[in-house]
Design a protein around this motif. Structure first.
Motif, PDB file in Angstrom:
ATOM      1  N   THR A  40      37.616 -14.923  73.273  1.00  0.00           N
ATOM      2  CA  THR A  40      36.853 -16.071  72.802  1.00  0.00           C
ATOM      3  C   THR A  40      36.741 -16.046  71.277  1.00  0.00           C
ATOM      4  O   THR A  40      36.386 -15.044  70.684  1.00  0.00           O
ATOM      5  CB  THR A  40      35.430 -16.064  73.409  1.00  0.00           C
ATOM      6  OG1 THR A  40      35.539 -16.103  74.834  1.00  0.00           O
ATOM      7  CG2 THR A  40      34.639 -17.281  72.936  1.00  0.00           C
ATOM      8  N   THR A  41      37.067 -17.167  70.648  1.00  0.00           N
ATOM      9  CA  THR A  41      36.931 -17.275  69.203  1.00  0.00           C
ATOM     10  C   THR A  41      35.465 -17.451  68.847  1.00  0.00           C
ATOM     11  O   THR A  41      34.795 -18.341  69.370  1.00  0.00           O
ATOM     12  CB  THR A  41      37.736 -18.486  68.681  1.00  0.00           C
ATOM     13  OG1 THR A  41      39.110 -18.306  69.019  1.00  0.00           O
ATOM     14  CG2 THR A  41      37.592 -18.609  67.174  1.00  0.00           C
ATOM     15  N   LEU A  42      34.949 -16.600  67.970  1.00  0.00           N
ATOM     16  CA  LEU A  42      33.547 -16.669  67.584  1.00  0.00           C
ATOM     17  C   LEU A  42      33.307 -17.838  66.637  1.00  0.00           C
ATOM     18  O   LEU A  42      34.115 -18.119  65.753  1.00  0.00           O
ATOM     19  CB  LEU A  42      33.121 -15.362  66.907  1.00  0.00           C
ATOM     20  CG  LEU A  42      33.217 -14.102  67.768  1.00  0.00           C
ATOM     21  CD1 LEU A  42      32.832 -12.876  66.936  1.00  0.00           C
ATOM     22  CD2 LEU A  42      32.320 -14.207  68.994  1.00  0.00           C
ATOM     23  N   GLU A  43      32.206 -18.521  66.836  1.00  0.00           N
ATOM     24  CA  GLU A  43      31.832 -19.644  65.977  1.00  0.00           C
ATOM     25  C   GLU A  43      31.174 -19.111  64.712  1.00  0.00           C
ATOM     26  O   GLU A  43      30.208 -18.350  64.775  1.00  0.00           O
ATOM     27  CB  GLU A  43      30.872 -20.573  66.713  1.00  0.00           C
ATOM     28  CG  GLU A  43      30.439 -21.778  65.893  1.00  0.00           C
ATOM     29  CD  GLU A  43      29.543 -22.735  66.664  1.00  0.00           C
ATOM     30  OE1 GLU A  43      29.023 -23.681  66.043  1.00  0.00           O
ATOM     31  OE2 GLU A  43      29.363 -22.532  67.882  1.00  0.00           O
ATOM     32  N   LYS A  44      31.691 -19.518  63.568  1.00  0.00           N
ATOM     33  CA  LYS A  44      31.140 -19.051  62.292  1.00  0.00           C
ATOM     34  C   LYS A  44      29.849 -19.804  61.970  1.00  0.00           C
ATOM     35  O   LYS A  44      29.814 -21.031  62.022  1.00  0.00           O
ATOM     36  CB  LYS A  44      32.158 -19.224  61.165  1.00  0.00           C
ATOM     37  CG  LYS A  44      33.366 -18.288  61.287  1.00  0.00           C
ATOM     38  CD  LYS A  44      34.254 -18.378  60.075  1.00  0.00           C
ATOM     39  CE  LYS A  44      35.439 -17.415  60.184  1.00  0.00           C
ATOM     40  NZ  LYS A  44      34.997 -15.998  60.237  1.00  0.00           N
ATOM     41  N   LYS A  66      23.495  -5.132  66.173  1.00  0.00           N
ATOM     42  CA  LYS A  66      23.448  -4.753  67.583  1.00  0.00           C
ATOM     43  C   LYS A  66      24.389  -5.589  68.451  1.00  0.00           C
ATOM     44  O   LYS A  66      24.500  -5.348  69.662  1.00  0.00           O
ATOM     45  CB  LYS A  66      22.008  -4.896  68.111  1.00  0.00           C
ATOM     46  CG  LYS A  66      21.055  -3.845  67.572  1.00  0.00           C
ATOM     47  CD  LYS A  66      21.436  -2.464  68.082  1.00  0.00           C
ATOM     48  CE  LYS A  66      20.542  -1.382  67.560  1.00  0.00           C
ATOM     49  NZ  LYS A  66      20.949  -0.039  68.045  1.00  0.00           N
ATOM     50  N   GLY A  67      25.045  -6.564  67.838  1.00  0.00           N
ATOM     51  CA  GLY A  67      26.000  -7.366  68.593  1.00  0.00           C
ATOM     52  C   GLY A  67      25.393  -8.522  69.368  1.00  0.00           C
ATOM     53  O   GLY A  67      26.084  -9.164  70.165  1.00  0.00           O
ATOM     54  N   PHE A  68      24.114  -8.807  69.135  1.00  0.00           N
ATOM     55  CA  PHE A  68      23.478  -9.904  69.863  1.00  0.00           C
ATOM     56  C   PHE A  68      24.116 -11.251  69.504  1.00  0.00           C
ATOM     57  O   PHE A  68      24.294 -12.104  70.373  1.00  0.00           O
ATOM     58  CB  PHE A  68      21.975  -9.948  69.579  1.00  0.00           C
ATOM     59  CG  PHE A  68      21.242  -8.677  69.929  1.00  0.00           C
ATOM     60  CD1 PHE A  68      21.713  -7.828  70.911  1.00  0.00           C
ATOM     61  CD2 PHE A  68      20.058  -8.332  69.276  1.00  0.00           C
ATOM     62  CE1 PHE A  68      21.045  -6.653  71.253  1.00  0.00           C
ATOM     63  CE2 PHE A  68      19.372  -7.172  69.596  1.00  0.00           C
ATOM     64  CZ  PHE A  68      19.866  -6.328  70.581  1.00  0.00           C
ATOM     65  N   PHE A  69      24.431 -11.436  68.228  1.00  0.00           N
ATOM     66  CA  PHE A  69      25.076 -12.681  67.807  1.00  0.00           C
ATOM     67  C   PHE A  69      26.478 -12.785  68.417  1.00  0.00           C
ATOM     68  O   PHE A  69      26.880 -13.840  68.918  1.00  0.00           O
ATOM     69  CB  PHE A  69      25.172 -12.753  66.284  1.00  0.00           C
ATOM     70  CG  PHE A  69      23.880 -13.081  65.583  1.00  0.00           C
ATOM     71  CD1 PHE A  69      22.971 -13.979  66.132  1.00  0.00           C
ATOM     72  CD2 PHE A  69      23.569 -12.499  64.354  1.00  0.00           C
ATOM     73  CE1 PHE A  69      21.788 -14.294  65.479  1.00  0.00           C
ATOM     74  CE2 PHE A  69      22.388 -12.809  63.698  1.00  0.00           C
ATOM     75  CZ  PHE A  69      21.497 -13.700  64.255  1.00  0.00           C
ATOM     76  N   LYS A  70      27.209 -11.686  68.356  1.00  0.00           N
ATOM     77  CA  LYS A  70      28.577 -11.693  68.875  1.00  0.00           C
ATOM     78  C   LYS A  70      28.594 -11.973  70.370  1.00  0.00           C
ATOM     79  O   LYS A  70      29.425 -12.751  70.863  1.00  0.00           O
ATOM     80  CB  LYS A  70      29.262 -10.353  68.578  1.00  0.00           C
ATOM     81  CG  LYS A  70      30.738 -10.320  68.968  1.00  0.00           C
ATOM     82  CD  LYS A  70      31.386  -9.009  68.556  1.00  0.00           C
ATOM     83  CE  LYS A  70      32.870  -9.007  68.913  1.00  0.00           C
ATOM     84  NZ  LYS A  70      33.521  -7.725  68.525  1.00  0.00           N
ATOM     85  N   GLU A  71      27.673 -11.369  71.092  1.00  0.00           N
ATOM     86  CA  GLU A  71      27.578 -11.593  72.537  1.00  0.00           C
ATOM     87  C   GLU A  71      27.304 -13.059  72.860  1.00  0.00           C
ATOM     88  O   GLU A  71      27.711 -13.563  73.905  1.00  0.00           O
ATOM     89  CB  GLU A  71      26.467 -10.718  73.133  1.00  0.00           C
ATOM     90  CG  GLU A  71      26.784  -9.239  73.152  1.00  0.00           C
ATOM     91  CD  GLU A  71      25.562  -8.388  73.467  1.00  0.00           C
ATOM     92  OE1 GLU A  71      24.489  -8.986  73.754  1.00  0.00           O
ATOM     93  OE2 GLU A  71      25.666  -7.160  73.426  1.00  0.00           O
ATOM     94  N   ALA A  72      26.611 -13.730  71.942  1.00  0.00           N
ATOM     95  CA  ALA A  72      26.278 -15.143  72.141  1.00  0.00           C
ATOM     96  C   ALA A  72      27.380 -16.066  71.639  1.00  0.00           C
ATOM     97  O   ALA A  72      27.265 -17.292  71.763  1.00  0.00           O
ATOM     98  CB  ALA A  72      24.967 -15.468  71.426  1.00  0.00           C
ATOM     99  N   ALA A 254      19.683 -15.238  70.722  1.00  0.00           N
ATOM    100  CA  ALA A 254      20.213 -14.026  70.093  1.00  0.00           C
ATOM    101  C   ALA A 254      19.329 -13.575  68.935  1.00  0.00           C
ATOM    102  O   ALA A 254      19.047 -12.370  68.778  1.00  0.00           O
ATOM    103  CB  ALA A 254      21.638 -14.281  69.596  1.00  0.00           C
ATOM    104  N   LEU A 255      18.862 -14.526  68.130  1.00  0.00           N
ATOM    105  CA  LEU A 255      18.009 -14.175  66.994  1.00  0.00           C
ATOM    106  C   LEU A 255      16.676 -13.597  67.466  1.00  0.00           C
ATOM    107  O   LEU A 255      16.198 -12.587  66.931  1.00  0.00           O
ATOM    108  CB  LEU A 255      17.753 -15.407  66.123  1.00  0.00           C
ATOM    109  CG  LEU A 255      16.934 -15.152  64.854  1.00  0.00           C
ATOM    110  CD1 LEU A 255      17.736 -14.319  63.855  1.00  0.00           C
ATOM    111  CD2 LEU A 255      16.498 -16.465  64.208  1.00  0.00           C
TER     112      LEU A 255
END
Length: 344
Positions: A40-44, A66-72, A254-255
């Motif tokens: 999945t391409t992450l949204e910037k 912690k990767g919370f943003f990436k997981e989302a 995530a935040l």
């Protein structure tokens, strides 16, 4: 040989079907972004902190670390904000997609016509942390003592914009106070140098004030005079809220996960901030988070972090209207998208 060809054919069909299913899961704002999927391409996204890079804003760095943003599904760039006015301007113009502002400051800017086209989507703090900070020896122990003094803050700060209302309700003359412009990262140094008598600050800034000035801090919290006001809230542009509601919800979740983790692990959060911001004082940053915990917890037992109550916001608006700081007719729905706010 026929059996081998059959096996290869079945495998090829299965792979084609799998790829079709995977490709059908991305690219829309339906909330189906595969959390943590490598393909999945992450949204910037650009996120602004509320005010510089102090401990009170460490939770964004924690959510990233912690990767919370990436997981989302997000690749987040975190930049230092310069207070409510600066964050609103950046979010509305598209320079950033999200950032925290003081809700009261946002109301004042919206009511005064200085800002529009933004909405709050979650609470960061359930009570305002706005305050005037000074140090012992300045002769300031009560609001009245601020008369004749020189204070510094950023032009768009809620502390500065709310000061006339605070002064009126505290029984002092705001016209007898001189304000000078300052920068989020240099305000405390300005206080330490003695060029001003006090600065606009959040109450959680006390440990950092003492670390920088090497003196005992004295704070005058606005909440002592103006009760029931919310503190920071997460905002986005009205356009983003309307066009990408599920994106907003995923980012908010995530935040807030980073916020909750930071309050439960303040020392670790401070170290994460230090790894990302060299100027961080880990002890002061952790102390800020410890002080902030009481302001983040919702009043209702079992309520989720981030909730906003329409009745409380209406009461805040009424307080500001009674003080002459807001025009009549403003409603909570003008500044908050309750469809996107976490449910209690």
């Amino acid at each position: 040989m026929p059996m081998n060809r059959l096996a290869r054919t079945v495998a090829a069909v299965a792979l084609t079907t799998l790829l079709a299913l995977v490709s059908g899961c991305g690219g829309s704002d339906s909330g189906t972004a595969a959390a943590g999927a490598e393909s999945t391409t992450l949204e910037k996204v650009t996120y602004l902190t509320s005010f510089g890079n102090f401990g009170r804003d460490a939770y964004a760095w924690v959510a990233k670390d912690k990767g919370f943003f990436k997981e989302a599904g997000f690749d987040v760039e975190i930049k230092p904000g310069q207070g409510t006015g600066g964050v609103i301007a950046a979010v509305v113009s598209g320079q950033a997609q999200f950032g925290p502002i003081d809700l009261t400051g946002g109301l004042l800017q919206m009511g005064g016509g200085q800002a529009k086209d933004f909405v709050a989507v979650a609470a960061i703090q359930q009570r305002t942390m706005a305050a005037i900070a000074t140090t012992e020896g300045k002769g300031i122990a009560a609001p009245k003592d601020l008369e004749g003094k020189r204070l510094a803050d950023t032009p768009g700060s809620v502390v500065r914009n709310l000061f006339p209302t605070y002064a009126r309700l505290a029984g002092m003359d705001a016209g007898k106070v001189t304000w000078v412009n300052g920068d989020a990262q240099t305000l405390m140094g300005t206080l330490a140098s003695g060029s001003v008598d006090g600065i606009g600050q959040f109450v959680v800034g006390k440990p950092t004030v003492e670390a920088v000035t090497k003196k005992k801090a004295v704070l005058l919290p606005y909440s002592d005079v103006i009760p029931d006001l919310y503190g920071n809230v997460l905002i986005t542009s009205t356009k983003t809220a309307e066009q990408k509601p599920e994106t907003v919800k995923r980012f908010t979740t995530a935040l807030l996960k980073g916020l909750e983790y930071s309050l439960a692990n303040s020392k670790e959060a401070a170290e994460i901030l230090k790894r990302n911001v060299d100027a961080t004082n880990p002890a002061a940053a952790a102390a800020e988070l410890d002080l902030m915990a009481a302001y983040v917890a919702p009043g209702g037992s079992g309520s989720a972090i981030g909730t906003l109550d329409s009745g409380r916001v209406a009461k805040s608006i009424a307080i500001l209207q009674d003080a002459g700081a807001l025009p009549q007719g403003m409603t909570p729905e003008q500044i908050i998208d309750f469809d996107l706010v976490p449910k209690a």
